[in-house]
Design an enzyme around this catalytic site. Sequence first.
Site, short mmCIF file in Angstrom:
data_model
loop_
_atom_site.label_atom_id
_atom_site.label_comp_id
_atom_site.label_asym_id
_atom_site.label_seq_id
_atom_site.Cartn_x
_atom_site.Cartn_y
_atom_site.Cartn_z
N CYS A 165 -10.26 -13.22 -5.47
CA CYS A 165 -10.75 -12.66 -4.21
C CYS A 165 -10.88 -13.71 -3.10
O CYS A 165 -11.29 -13.37 -1.97
CB CYS A 165 -12.08 -11.96 -4.43
SG CYS A 165 -11.98 -10.71 -5.73
N LYS A 337 -16.97 -4.68 3.59
CA LYS A 337 -16.56 -4.01 2.34
C LYS A 337 -17.29 -2.68 2.15
O LYS A 337 -16.86 -1.85 1.36
CB LYS A 337 -16.83 -4.93 1.14
CG LYS A 337 -15.90 -6.13 1.04
CD LYS A 337 -16.15 -6.91 -0.24
CE LYS A 337 -15.21 -8.10 -0.39
NZ LYS A 337 -15.54 -9.20 0.54
N PHE A 401 -13.24 -14.44 -8.89
CA PHE A 401 -13.28 -14.67 -10.34
C PHE A 401 -12.61 -16.02 -10.64
O PHE A 401 -11.56 -16.35 -10.09
CB PHE A 401 -12.51 -13.57 -11.07
CG PHE A 401 -13.21 -12.23 -11.09
CD1 PHE A 401 -14.52 -12.09 -10.65
CD2 PHE A 401 -12.55 -11.11 -11.57
CE1 PHE A 401 -15.15 -10.85 -10.67
CE2 PHE A 401 -13.17 -9.87 -11.61
CZ PHE A 401 -14.47 -9.74 -11.15
#
Length: 415
Positions: A165, A337, A401
Amino acid sequence: MKRRVVVTGLGVISPVGLNLEDFWKSLTEGKSGVKNITYFDTTNFNTKFAAQLTGYDPLNYMDRKLSQRCDPFTQYAISATQMAINHSGLNLERVDKNSVGVVYGSGIGGMWTYDKQQRNLFEREGSPDRISPFFIPMLIADIAAGRISMQYGFKGPNYATISACTTSAHSIIDSVMIIQRGNADVMVTGGSEAVICPMGVGGFNAMKALSTRNDAPEKASRPFDKNRDGFVMGEGAATLILEELEHAKSRGATIYAEISGIGMSADAHHITEPAPNGEGVANAIKIAINDAGLKPEDIDAINAHGTSTPPNDKNETAAIKSVFGERAYNLNVHSIKSMIGHLLGAAGAIEAISSILSIRDNIIPPTINFEEPDPDCDLNYVFNTARKTEVKTIISDNSGFGGHNTAIIFQQYED
């Protein structure tokens, strides 16, 4: 002295708008792009919704032959790039194409292509001759950068970043450094993602990362709210045209912002969970502020990663407090988001564009769906309604991640 890097072109394909101004209008009005998934049958899936594109047709941007040889993530990348180049006013007949590079990323790459081709293999008695000869070229995450380069004849540095991300934030950062060290005068950069497919949704469901608020999809993404339960998948692409300042001025380009500071760090902690108290994010922000030659009190706003997962929002809040101290409570903090979902590898670029538009229009889009305060998330968030306020300097931060962290500082351009 480092060469100054400015932003001269923006292009967006998003769940709330298929062009820059529609995207921005939806954000400032607090519109959600989250709906029930229509791409495949979700009967057996724990999550049945996502932030899909609405009305996108690749043939508006490329011929049929090219569209058929591109995974959706590459189609989106080409489309957003065409818009960004047009927006920049870059004259492709006059620019030195040896000095124009492309760094363009995707966190996962051609997931739709993988999903389709593995079904071709296993549903047809495992015969490998059912696999398309375009399988690998459509799958690999670097192909968007390659296609953009070929589409326009750009012969400068060309590659992809892949860091979950933080992918497109890293693309922007790498592009800045390439211009600063003189390896290019213009960089096309950003990210694209298209993973709202059975393997994509099923995979993130398996790791329990997604919201399962199936009764109210449009309210599922709720960063910093006490009752957040996971992120919402989004898709799309975002492209920025970066230029060395004198190059932009020499052609009379409109300058939308300057990138004055960049920061990167690693958590070295866990494959998916952020470091305690947001240590890695805090380090990236500190590095960016120092790189820009600024002080914490010079920052007006933070376009937060704000994924709507319990660990991220808590730790990101802690990171902001550790960097800014009491000043943290005066910053305007928000997460788009809440409206467009999480675009994974494209998140950094689309949030960068939102940050630049905040500088342009002095308005900060809201973090929608806030209902109940979380004592661990107690900053000055822009909840539910856009906020009109002067924005001269804004930080966009991202985490991924693998423990990757980035921070980019966008400033109002001053000659």
